[in-house]
Design an enzyme around this catalytic site. Structure first.
Site, PDB file in Angstrom:
ATOM      1  N   LYS A 111      92.084  68.900  47.867  1.00  0.00           N
ATOM      2  CA  LYS A 111      92.570  67.803  47.019  1.00  0.00           C
ATOM      3  C   LYS A 111      92.411  68.118  45.539  1.00  0.00           C
ATOM      4  O   LYS A 111      93.074  67.509  44.700  1.00  0.00           O
ATOM      5  CB  LYS A 111      91.875  66.504  47.400  1.00  0.00           C
ATOM      6  CG  LYS A 111      92.314  66.042  48.790  1.00  0.00           C
ATOM      7  CD  LYS A 111      91.798  64.689  49.172  1.00  0.00           C
ATOM      8  CE  LYS A 111      92.408  64.210  50.483  1.00  0.00           C
ATOM      9  NZ  LYS A 111      92.022  65.047  51.655  1.00  0.00           N
TER      10      LYS A 111
HETATM   11  C1  LIG Z   1      92.861  65.289  52.813  1.00  0.00           C
HETATM   12  C2  LIG Z   1      92.507  66.430  53.692  1.00  0.00           C
HETATM   13  C3  LIG Z   1      93.352  66.879  54.741  1.00  0.00           C
HETATM   14  C4  LIG Z   1      94.649  66.166  55.088  1.00  0.00           C
HETATM   15  O1  LIG Z   1      95.650  66.285  54.119  1.00  0.00           O
HETATM   16  P1  LIG Z   1      96.885  65.258  54.131  1.00  0.00           P
HETATM   17  O2  LIG Z   1      97.647  65.558  52.900  1.00  0.00           O
HETATM   18  O3  LIG Z   1      96.254  63.903  54.095  1.00  0.00           O
HETATM   19  O4  LIG Z   1      97.650  65.493  55.369  1.00  0.00           O
HETATM   20  C5  LIG Z   1      92.960  67.966  55.488  1.00  0.00           C
HETATM   21  N1  LIG Z   1      91.794  68.602  55.260  1.00  0.00           N
HETATM   22  C6  LIG Z   1      90.948  68.208  54.272  1.00  0.00           C
HETATM   23  C7  LIG Z   1      89.659  68.933  54.089  1.00  0.00           C
HETATM   24  C8  LIG Z   1      91.276  67.126  53.449  1.00  0.00           C
HETATM   25  O5  LIG Z   1      90.418  66.741  52.489  1.00  0.00           O
END
Ligand SMILES: *Cc1c(COP(=O)(O)O)cnc(C)c1O
Length: 485
Positions: A111
């Site tokens: 993120k």
């Molecule tokens: C947010 C997240 C995901 C999922 O991503 P999306 O965009 O919500 O599909 C997968 N792995 C981790 C570690 C995350 O923080």
């Protein structure tokens, strides 16, 4: 100039900066480029430079209104010296396949790629629209989003941020990442309740106090904002570029991506990359035991009325994948999207038509894997390749193994978190004994594997704790008002 429209009403059109400022369309839809043809380009023009030059090229296509000069400045501000890898999102070779490491940012989760960018896109949008209010970001988090958002918005002029997390409901590592985050404009606060309580209350606050004090308006940092999605498109190009430069693929070869999915944001960014013209074969949507998307991509039936499972890949524990609505619009049109979203909120389910399903299935494939299958993947890949995956990446890896061989020239698994963020589950997967604390577990993972500990995580146990706030749900409103003054 590209118009952004609501997925539920294409006659509602706004500029890109307005779409970023408002986050969500007033009718509850999500903003998307009106015409996917408007983002088509020659991928060679994007993949020649480094990550930052690819980011500039991609952002320019989606956000031409910002102007090249401003975009260049915003990209530099977002990525210069913030990531511990010079490639930002490096591709590594593991066995016969590849892993795209998206976790070298300040909080060691993928993120960071988007949340390093969003505050800069948002503050520029504020200037461009002569918006004088300060922006107060409110976020409810079950862990990962909170620390990445605090880190992205901390210290950004014109913004403040409050993150609410469930008291006792996040790991020690996640809590420390939040309560030690620097930035006088940033606060983390525990609430007595679970994540759903936090999320529901934050949504209610947006309706109850859109302007907590005069000169401040509320906004959100979650993945429905198009300003969070577009920065994620870049690493699909980056992966292609790295494989091409390393001679692993030939120009024009199609590659498959396996994406550990929760809210469908990450994989939707891959679909945009494909629409832009990047040679993508299949986008494989990897889910954990919460397999609502696996069923949808198999049958066309989306059904959230099912048991919610808490897994060792908590960021994928999601039953309503918001960003899927963007894909639905492009495949099914506004009218069907509206119908399906209404059915989802009223009845908890909807079914798309046969032809819609077959169009989606020409690109997407859904697979799911259990905690045990993920743990087995962590162990077997470590034993065979001496490569350590986290619990989300390992779900994607296990899904890839289930699919068997593919026609694509290469298969790239997206890695969304450092294994040290989930030390406890990783140690268990390796068959090691657990220690008392997260700090001891983290040290033990290092002793056992020798994998380097990310700088941002190594320090959290000794950093100053900046917030010990714990409040009741009923106190959230006053807390936000106090932090807005
Ligand atoms: C947010 C997240 C995901 C999922 O991503 P999306 O965009 O919500 O599909 C997968 N792995 C981790 C570690 C995350 O923080």
């Amino acid at each position: 100039m590209i118009n952004y429209i609501s997925t539920r009403d294409p006659s509602h059109k706004v500029t890109s900066s307005k779409a970023i400022l408002s986050g969500q369309a007033p009718d509850g839809g999500l903003y998307i480029p009106e015409d996917p043809e408007s983002i088509r380009c020659d991928y060679h023009d994007i993949i020649s430079g480094d990550f930052r030059s690819m980011a500039k090229a991609v952002w320019n296509i989606f956000f031409p209104e910002y102007g090249e000069e401003r975009i260049s400045e915003l990209v530099e501000r977002s990525y210069l010296n913030k990531f511990s890898s010079p490639a930002i999102t490096p591709v590594v070779s593991v066995g016969d396949d590849y892993i795209l490491e998206l976790y070298h940012g300040p909080t060691s989760a993928f993120k960071d790629v988007a949340l390093s960018a969003l505050p800069n896109l948002l503050t520029a949008a504020r200037e461009m629209n002569d918006f004088t209010d300060e922006i107060m970001i409110l976020t409810a988090t079950s862990g990962d989003t909170g620390s990445a958002a605090l880190c992205g918005f901390g210290g950004v002029p014109g913004t403040r941020i409050v993150v609410f997390y469930p008291h006792g409901g996040v790991s020690e590592t996640q809590r420390l990442q939040m309560v030690t985050a620097p930035g006088d404009n940033a606060s983390a606060c525990a609430i007595r309740g679970n994540f759903d309580d936090a999320q529901t209350s934050v949504k209610a606050l947006f309706r109850a106090i859109p302007h907590p004090v005069s000169g401040v308006s509320l906004s959100s940092a979650n993945s429905i904002n198009i300003g969070r999605l577009v920065p994620q498109v870049v690493y699909y190009f980056s992966a292609y570029s790295q494989l091409l430069k390393a001679g692993k693929i030939n120009d024009g070869d199609k590659i498959d991506f396996v994406v550990p999915t929760g809210n469908f944001g990450d994989i939707m960014a891959g679909w945009f990359a494909l629409k832009m013209g990047l040679p993508v074969g299949k986008l494989i949507c990897a889910s954990n035991r919460n397999d609502v998307l696996t069923e949808f991509l198999e049958t066309g039936h989306y059904d959230r009325r099912r048991e919610f499972h808490k897994t060792t890949s908590p960021s994928m524990d999601i039953l309503v994948s918001s960003n899927l609505e963007r894909l639905l619009y492009y495949v099914c049109g506004a009218e069907h999207t509206r119908e399906y979203m209404k059915a989802l909120s009223e009845c908890g389910e909807y079914t798309i038509t046969e032809s819609e399903l077959s169009e989606i299935r020409s690109i997407f494939k859904g697979v799911c894997a259990s905690d045990d299958e993920g743990a087995a993947a962590i162990r077997s890949v470590f034993d065979a390749e001496h490569y350590l995956m986290d619990t989300h990446t390992s779900i994607a890896w296990a899904c890839k193994e289930k699919l068997g061989s593919s026609d694509a020239a290469a298969t790239v698994v997206l890695s969304t978190a450092s294994p040290y963020k989930f030390s406890r589950a990783v140690l268990e997967a390796l068959g090691e004994e657990l220690m008392e604390s997260d700090e001891a577990n983290m040290n033990r993972v290092f002793e056992v594997t020798g994998a380097p500990v990310p700088e941002g995580l190594a320090g959290i146990f000794s950093r100053e704790i900046r917030s010990r706030d714990v409040i009741d749900i009923a106190e959230m409103k006053d807390y936000v008002i106090a932090k807005s003054k």
